[in-house]
Design a protein around this motif. Structure first.
Motif, mmCIF file in Angstrom:
data_model
loop_
_atom_site.group_PDB
_atom_site.id
_atom_site.type_symbol
_atom_site.label_atom_id
_atom_site.label_comp_id
_atom_site.label_asym_id
_atom_site.label_seq_id
_atom_site.Cartn_x
_atom_site.Cartn_y
_atom_site.Cartn_z
ATOM 1 N N LEU A 79 25.734 26.724 39.861
ATOM 2 C CA LEU A 79 25.743 25.270 39.736
ATOM 3 C C LEU A 79 26.422 24.833 38.440
ATOM 4 O O LEU A 79 27.158 23.835 38.417
ATOM 5 N N THR A 80 26.185 25.555 37.366
ATOM 6 C CA THR A 80 26.845 25.244 36.098
ATOM 7 C C THR A 80 28.351 25.433 36.225
ATOM 8 O O THR A 80 29.144 24.640 35.695
ATOM 9 N N GLU A 81 28.764 26.472 36.949
ATOM 10 C CA GLU A 81 30.190 26.761 37.110
ATOM 11 C C GLU A 81 30.915 25.700 37.938
ATOM 12 O O GLU A 81 32.124 25.510 37.773
ATOM 13 N N ARG A 82 30.209 25.009 38.832
ATOM 14 C CA ARG A 82 30.865 23.991 39.661
ATOM 15 C C ARG A 82 31.661 23.015 38.809
ATOM 16 O O ARG A 82 32.832 22.740 39.075
ATOM 17 N N GLU A 83 31.019 22.492 37.770
ATOM 18 C CA GLU A 83 31.674 21.465 36.981
ATOM 19 C C GLU A 83 32.704 22.045 36.019
ATOM 20 O O GLU A 83 33.700 21.399 35.711
ATOM 21 N N VAL A 84 32.490 23.275 35.565
ATOM 22 C CA VAL A 84 33.504 23.950 34.754
ATOM 23 C C VAL A 84 34.785 24.108 35.561
ATOM 24 O O VAL A 84 35.890 23.787 35.098
ATOM 25 N N LEU A 85 34.651 24.594 36.796
ATOM 26 C CA LEU A 85 35.822 24.847 37.633
ATOM 27 C C LEU A 85 36.477 23.549 38.101
ATOM 28 O O LEU A 85 37.696 23.503 38.299
ATOM 29 N N LEU A 86 35.689 22.501 38.286
ATOM 30 C CA LEU A 86 36.262 21.195 38.626
ATOM 31 C C LEU A 86 37.256 20.745 37.564
ATOM 32 O O LEU A 86 38.316 20.198 37.869
ATOM 33 N N ASP A 87 36.917 20.976 36.311
ATOM 34 C CA ASP A 87 37.818 20.612 35.206
ATOM 35 C C ASP A 87 38.994 21.576 35.104
ATOM 36 O O ASP A 87 40.096 21.194 34.732
ATOM 37 N N ASN A 88 38.753 22.842 35.429
ATOM 38 C CA ASN A 88 39.799 23.853 35.281
ATOM 39 C C ASN A 88 40.878 23.770 36.355
ATOM 40 O O ASN A 88 42.023 24.161 36.119
ATOM 41 N N ALA A 89 40.519 23.298 37.530
ATOM 42 C CA ALA A 89 41.472 23.307 38.650
ATOM 43 C C ALA A 89 41.257 22.103 39.560
ATOM 44 O O ALA A 89 40.903 22.248 40.732
ATOM 45 N N LEU B 105 34.067 27.282 49.462
ATOM 46 C CA LEU B 105 33.142 26.415 48.727
ATOM 47 C C LEU B 105 32.897 26.940 47.314
ATOM 48 O O LEU B 105 32.756 28.141 47.102
ATOM 49 N N ILE B 106 32.846 26.009 46.371
ATOM 50 C CA ILE B 106 32.283 26.263 45.046
ATOM 51 C C ILE B 106 30.894 25.656 45.102
ATOM 52 O O ILE B 106 30.726 24.436 45.096
ATOM 53 N N HIS B 107 29.876 26.498 45.216
ATOM 54 C CA HIS B 107 28.534 25.966 45.457
ATOM 55 C C HIS B 107 27.474 26.872 44.827
ATOM 56 O O HIS B 107 27.710 28.051 44.558
ATOM 57 N N GLY B 108 26.309 26.272 44.631
ATOM 58 C CA GLY B 108 25.223 27.036 44.048
ATOM 59 C C GLY B 108 24.545 27.950 45.044
ATOM 60 O O GLY B 108 23.945 28.950 44.668
ATOM 61 N N GLY B 109 24.660 27.603 46.315
ATOM 62 C CA GLY B 109 23.985 28.381 47.348
ATOM 63 C C GLY B 109 22.573 27.872 47.555
ATOM 64 O O GLY B 109 21.605 28.468 47.086
ATOM 65 N N LEU B 110 22.461 26.744 48.252
ATOM 66 C CA LEU B 110 21.167 26.097 48.434
ATOM 67 C C LEU B 110 20.140 27.047 49.036
ATOM 68 O O LEU B 110 18.980 27.093 48.604
ATOM 69 N N ARG B 111 20.567 27.864 50.004
ATOM 70 C CA ARG B 111 19.596 28.737 50.673
ATOM 71 C C ARG B 111 19.127 29.876 49.780
ATOM 72 O O ARG B 111 18.102 30.501 50.058
#
Length: 514
Positions: free
Chosen positions: A71-81, A51-57
């Motif tokens: 959470l910020t990295e989720r969308e960066v990595l979505l574009d990167n890969a 998972l690429i996730h913020g870690g809700l818990r």
């Protein structure tokens, strides 16, 4: 393997942190060598929940900085890969006896807004009587919540970082162990041992990076560590195990299940025909290379999932398991509950007047590997007198250059181009290799042009590519890390494939031999 070379950085460890730092550094023009005693992503970095996730818990533990960065990295990595990372929707069934609804709504509100979400849909409440995700759940589950996170092929993320580093001049040595590292003047003298030939090679570097994951503390142990160091590492090793069972539901939603012990467990669609369930949190002692699930963990995961699904799960349903050891940085305290130890990372610099510096990487999670590498390069740049010029946020990983970062558009394009290819095969290849599928297919006009079939949809052309471009040497490299074809191939097919790979030794060393 004899000879001496001089590098700016010598990185020990071929997991996600080592590979990420190697890529970032090579892209800045630094002369980099990375050594890994086994295969890339052979330990913790191929044993995550994917998972690429913020870690809700983590919000309950007030780790707001970690959650925001992730959470910020989720969308960066979505574009990167976009080939190996894609959005998922998670269903959180509500249980009154564990957390009140208002607390979950508040947590999801923060989760939606902490990281500047732009692409992923927001959270919402649902009724299981009206939502497709309700069908597999027990009747007492009546309502829940849905939120967004992302999937990642964790082992391939490591390999793509290593490939990009190599393309930019880094030397990537797999099956190569660091057996000695000593300061010598302004730098380091390091002895590397080829695990296949037993030959040693001496190299020198201006700076040493300890990214050895669960071995990071052993590497600098003052009694028997191979790296002479003054840094103390208060590392807590925690085992996380997963089980894979035949698929439990016929939709694309994932589940996040709460448990009375405060832990959560995911149930995620996996490889089309399976469900992935995990993870556990168990303190671990021993050699991380020998980690494996125990029956108590299997029973724990089966019981927890069976408390939510109508169809019970038993250990007889388990078709595959995997386990990894997380090297969590414990700081100065001694948190009793392993699941409450922070997943944040710590970077410790060991330097005397910028002479022979070493950087030790402790902890971390796969979601924030790129930011960890950027932070490491801030320190490295200062120590080496180089300019700190971050660049990875807007640069795709190998194969990720889809138009508009759209996997769907790319699939349609390649389906038209390779109309002779089965859609299931195309999906697997495109998800694994992205646009580099073209290097595998070449000028093939039929599936027969790809060479011998080893079972399922694995052909010689792909095997050859993996050997030449992705450091594949042994059977587990191919069927469990570069792919999950181990779930598809028979014992006889695996035996034939193992023999095929053995033909490459010792004459052919693939890209690992620079």
């Amino acid at each position: 393997m004899a000879g001496t070379s001089n590098y700016d950085l010598i990185i020990i460890g071929g997991g996600i942190n080592g590979a990420g730092i190697a890529r970032d550094a090579a892209g800045r023009g630094l002369h980099v060598l990375l050594c890994e005693k086994d295969d890339l992503a052979s330990a913790t970095s191929s044993a995550s929940t994917k998972l690429i996730h913020g870690g809700l818990r983590y919000l309950e533990h007030c780790e707001f900085r970690l959650v925001r960065e992730a959470l910020t990295e989720r969308e960066v990595l979505l574009d990167n890969a976009p080939h190996i990372i894609w959005p998922l929707r998670f269903v959180l069934p509500h249980r009154k006896d564990l957390r009140p609804a208002w607390m979950i709504r508040l947590g999801l509100f923060l989760y939606d807004h902490l990281g500047g979400r732009k692409k992923l849909p927001a959270s919402e409440g649902i009724s299981f009587a009206k939502h497709v995700s309700g069908a597999p759940l027990r009747d007492e589950m009546t309502k829940g919540f849905v939120y967004s996170d992302c999937w990642v092929d964790d082992a391939r993320l490591v390999v793509l970082n290593a490939m990009d580093a190599k393309d930019m001049g880094a030397e990537i040595l797999t099956r190569t162990e660091c057996v000695g590292a000593n300061r010598a003047g302004d730098g380091w003298n390091v002895t590397l041992r080829d695990q296949e030939t037993g030959e040693n090679r001496s190299v020198s570097g201006r700076m040493l990076i300890n990214a050895a994951g669960p071995w990071c503390a052993d590497l600098i142990n003052p009694k028997n560590g191979v790296v002479k160091s003054d840094t103390k590492a208060n590392i807590r090793l925690v085992k996380g195990s997963h089980i894979v069972v035949p698929k439990m539901f016929d939709h694309d939603f994932c589940y996040i299940f709460q448990n009375g012990d405060g832990r959560i467990v995911f149930a995620i669609p996996y490889q089309d025909d399976f469900t992935l369930i995990g993870t556990t949190d168990v303190d671990f002692k021993g050699d991380p290379a020998k980690v494996k699930i125990d029956q108590d963990e299997i029973d724990y995961l089966c019981k927890l999932a069976s408390g939510y699904f109508k169809k019970p799960i038993t250990s007889d349903d388990v078709v595959w398991t995997y386990s990894g050891v997380r090297p969590l940085y414990a700081g100065e305290g001694a948190e009793a509950n392993a699941s409450k130890v922070s997943r944040d990372y710590t970077l410790k610099l060991e330097s005397k007047d910028h002479k022979a510096p070493a950087l030790h990487v402790f902890g971390g999670k796969i979601t924030t590997y790129r930011k960890l590498a950027e932070h490491a390069l801030q320190i490295i740049s200062k120590e080496l007198g180089a300019k700190d010029t971050p660049w990875t946020a807007n640069t795709v990983l190998p194969g990720g250059d889809f138009p508009n970062a759209s996997y769907e558009a790319a699939f349609a394009d390649y389906a038209a181009r390779y109309e002779w290819m089965d859609a299931v095969m195309l999906k697997r290849l495109l998800r694994a290799y992205g646009t580099r599928i073209e290097q595998i297919i070449g000028d093939a006009q039929t599936v027969g042009d790809l060479g011998k079939c080893y079972g399922h949809d694995l052909y010689e052309a792909e095997v050859r590519y993996l050997i030449d471009q992705e450091w594949v040497r042994d059977i587990d490299d191919l069927i469990w890390r570069r792919s999950k074809l181990g779930l598809r191939l028979s014992g006889d097919q695996i035996a034939v494939l193992r023999e095929r790979l053995a033909q490459e030794k010792p004459d052919h060393k693939s890209v690992a031999a620079e």
